[in-house]
Design a protein around this motif. Sequence first.
Motif, PDB file in Angstrom:
ATOM      1  N   ARG A 153      29.242  57.293  19.798  1.00  0.00           N
ATOM      2  CA  ARG A 153      28.202  57.575  18.805  1.00  0.00           C
ATOM      3  C   ARG A 153      27.269  56.380  18.650  1.00  0.00           C
ATOM      4  N   LEU A 154      26.020  56.666  18.327  1.00  0.00           N
ATOM      5  CA  LEU A 154      25.031  55.632  18.072  1.00  0.00           C
ATOM      6  C   LEU A 154      24.994  55.276  16.595  1.00  0.00           C
ATOM      7  N   ALA A 155      24.942  53.972  16.304  1.00  0.00           N
ATOM      8  CA  ALA A 155      24.616  53.475  14.966  1.00  0.00           C
ATOM      9  C   ALA A 155      23.314  52.709  15.081  1.00  0.00           C
ATOM     10  N   THR A 156      22.517  52.721  14.035  1.00  0.00           N
ATOM     11  CA  THR A 156      21.183  52.115  14.080  1.00  0.00           C
ATOM     12  C   THR A 156      20.982  51.193  12.874  1.00  0.00           C
ATOM     13  N   PRO A 157      19.882  50.449  12.862  1.00  0.00           N
ATOM     14  CA  PRO A 157      19.602  49.610  11.693  1.00  0.00           C
ATOM     15  C   PRO A 157      19.487  50.394  10.386  1.00  0.00           C
ATOM     16  N   THR A 158      19.234  51.694  10.475  1.00  0.00           N
ATOM     17  CA  THR A 158      19.113  52.511   9.263  1.00  0.00           C
ATOM     18  C   THR A 158      20.423  53.206   8.878  1.00  0.00           C
ATOM     19  N   THR A 159      21.499  52.967   9.647  1.00  0.00           N
ATOM     20  CA  THR A 159      22.806  53.544   9.308  1.00  0.00           C
ATOM     21  C   THR A 159      23.419  52.724   8.185  1.00  0.00           C
ATOM     22  N   ASP A 160      23.314  53.211   6.956  1.00  0.00           N
ATOM     23  CA  ASP A 160      23.767  52.434   5.807  1.00  0.00           C
ATOM     24  C   ASP A 160      25.261  52.652   5.542  1.00  0.00           C
ATOM     25  N   GLU A 161      25.763  51.998   4.496  1.00  0.00           N
ATOM     26  CA  GLU A 161      27.197  52.055   4.195  1.00  0.00           C
ATOM     27  C   GLU A 161      27.661  53.472   3.873  1.00  0.00           C
ATOM     28  N   LYS A 162      26.784  54.277   3.319  1.00  0.00           N
ATOM     29  CA  LYS A 162      27.143  55.649   2.990  1.00  0.00           C
ATOM     30  C   LYS A 162      27.254  56.504   4.251  1.00  0.00           C
ATOM     31  N   ARG A 163      26.385  56.241   5.219  1.00  0.00           N
ATOM     32  CA  ARG A 163      26.336  57.045   6.444  1.00  0.00           C
ATOM     33  C   ARG A 163      27.353  56.593   7.490  1.00  0.00           C
ATOM     34  N   LEU A 164      27.691  55.315   7.509  1.00  0.00           N
ATOM     35  CA  LEU A 164      28.509  54.749   8.572  1.00  0.00           C
ATOM     36  C   LEU A 164      29.856  55.455   8.755  1.00  0.00           C
ATOM     37  N   PRO A 165      30.596  55.792   7.696  1.00  0.00           N
ATOM     38  CA  PRO A 165      31.881  56.473   7.910  1.00  0.00           C
ATOM     39  C   PRO A 165      31.750  57.791   8.679  1.00  0.00           C
ATOM     40  N   ALA A 166      30.694  58.549   8.419  1.00  0.00           N
ATOM     41  CA  ALA A 166      30.488  59.803   9.147  1.00  0.00           C
ATOM     42  C   ALA A 166      30.206  59.534  10.617  1.00  0.00           C
ATOM     43  N   VAL A 167      29.435  58.487  10.892  1.00  0.00           N
ATOM     44  CA  VAL A 167      29.117  58.127  12.271  1.00  0.00           C
ATOM     45  C   VAL A 167      30.382  57.724  13.028  1.00  0.00           C
ATOM     46  N   LEU A 168      31.267  57.009  12.354  1.00  0.00           N
ATOM     47  CA  LEU A 168      32.458  56.479  13.007  1.00  0.00           C
ATOM     48  C   LEU A 168      33.602  57.492  13.099  1.00  0.00           C
ATOM     49  N   LYS A 169      33.559  58.545  12.316  1.00  0.00           N
ATOM     50  CA  LYS A 169      34.719  59.421  12.142  1.00  0.00           C
ATOM     51  C   LYS A 169      35.316  59.901  13.458  1.00  0.00           C
ATOM     52  N   ASN A 170      34.539  60.484  14.315  1.00  0.00           N
ATOM     53  CA  ASN A 170      35.055  61.036  15.569  1.00  0.00           C
ATOM     54  C   ASN A 170      34.586  60.258  16.797  1.00  0.00           C
ATOM     55  N   THR A 171      34.045  59.076  16.573  1.00  0.00           N
ATOM     56  CA  THR A 171      33.615  58.245  17.689  1.00  0.00           C
ATOM     57  C   THR A 171      34.833  57.677  18.412  1.00  0.00           C
ATOM     58  N   SER A 172      34.734  57.576  19.731  1.00  0.00           N
ATOM     59  CA  SER A 172      35.824  56.978  20.503  1.00  0.00           C
ATOM     60  C   SER A 172      35.247  56.235  21.699  1.00  0.00           C
ATOM     61  N   GLY A 173      36.030  55.346  22.268  1.00  0.00           N
ATOM     62  CA  GLY A 173      35.561  54.550  23.399  1.00  0.00           C
ATOM     63  C   GLY A 173      34.909  53.266  22.947  1.00  0.00           C
ATOM     64  N   PHE A 174      33.734  53.403  22.348  1.00  0.00           N
ATOM     65  CA  PHE A 174      33.049  52.281  21.720  1.00  0.00           C
ATOM     66  C   PHE A 174      31.944  52.815  20.832  1.00  0.00           C
ATOM     67  N   VAL A 175      31.400  51.946  19.994  1.00  0.00           N
ATOM     68  CA  VAL A 175      30.242  52.277  19.172  1.00  0.00           C
ATOM     69  C   VAL A 175      29.024  51.637  19.829  1.00  0.00           C
ATOM     70  N   TYR A 176      27.966  52.401  19.977  1.00  0.00           N
ATOM     71  CA  TYR A 176      26.727  51.904  20.566  1.00  0.00           C
ATOM     72  C   TYR A 176      25.770  51.580  19.424  1.00  0.00           C
ATOM     73  N   TYR A 177      25.528  50.289  19.212  1.00  0.00           N
ATOM     74  CA  TYR A 177      24.595  49.896  18.157  1.00  0.00           C
ATOM     75  C   TYR A 177      23.200  49.741  18.745  1.00  0.00           C
ATOM     76  N   VAL A 178      22.267  50.525  18.242  1.00  0.00           N
ATOM     77  CA  VAL A 178      20.867  50.468  18.654  1.00  0.00           C
ATOM     78  C   VAL A 178      20.205  49.323  17.888  1.00  0.00           C
ATOM     79  N   SER A 179      19.818  48.281  18.599  1.00  0.00           N
ATOM     80  CA  SER A 179      19.422  47.036  17.940  1.00  0.00           C
ATOM     81  C   SER A 179      18.046  47.068  17.306  1.00  0.00           C
TER      82      SER A 179
END
Length: 275
Positions: A153-179
């Motif tokens: 899953r992608l996380a971005t500079p706009t992925t805030d603390e409220k959104r981050l758990p949903a992004v991470l929930k089913n992510t596997s392998g690694f997290v791709y942070y869009v810089s």
Amino acid sequence: MTTRIERRFADLKAKGRPALVTFIMAGDPNGDTTLAVLKGLPAAGADLIELGMPFSDPMADGPAIQRAGLRALEAGETLARTLDTVRAFRESDAQTPIILMGYFNPVYIYGVERFVADAKAAGVDGLIVVDLPPEMDSELCLPAIEGGLNFVRLATPTTDEKRLPAVLKNTSGFVYYVSVNGITGAAAPDTTAVAAAVERIKAKTALPVCVGFGVRTAEQARAIGRHADGVVVGSALVAAMEGAAERGTDAVVEAVCGLVRELAEGLADLKLAAA
């Protein structure tokens, strides 16, 4: 059972070195050249390979990757041919992780169940599908995980603390942070901001965090690699392919793999901050 992606990151963690993750577009400028470049990437220093699935409406991609996708489609690339390329790569490389990256539409048309099965059989290890938010996990993410594929899953500079758990929930392998906000290859990343973001994400997950979008040089890769578990380079490699395409396959392989060697050398003696 662990995946190639998980094993590769575990190996790199043991060595204390960040991963070099490379991206090229399947079928650019043709299938034979893609396969030749793929075969050359691991020896040049690529630890993981993202292979783009060309799509006619690549909304998150910058000009270089858009042109690559268009060239691939004009050359007749299809999702089935992309899987054939992975299958051919696996004939000589059973270790390097391959992640297919792109958009949901081609997968939907191919058929999700059929795609997951065929991708796994071809030797694909993970998926990055940029237009499927967590709210649509049932569409592909969960079937992919059930089928033995990592779903990154992608996380971005706009992925805030409220959104981050949903992004991470089913992510596997690694997290791709869009810089950077915006499209691929549009701007250079701010190292200080990236370091803070990686730290924030790693506080919420044990998964490796890789950083991409805007990394073009060995110096930039090294700066990012001081803080992240991996550095993703795509647009620069695609541009190198484009610049050498008229000179033939050998020239493309040397242009891309030459740049990858430079990037890998920049990370070679770098130690992970957490190591």
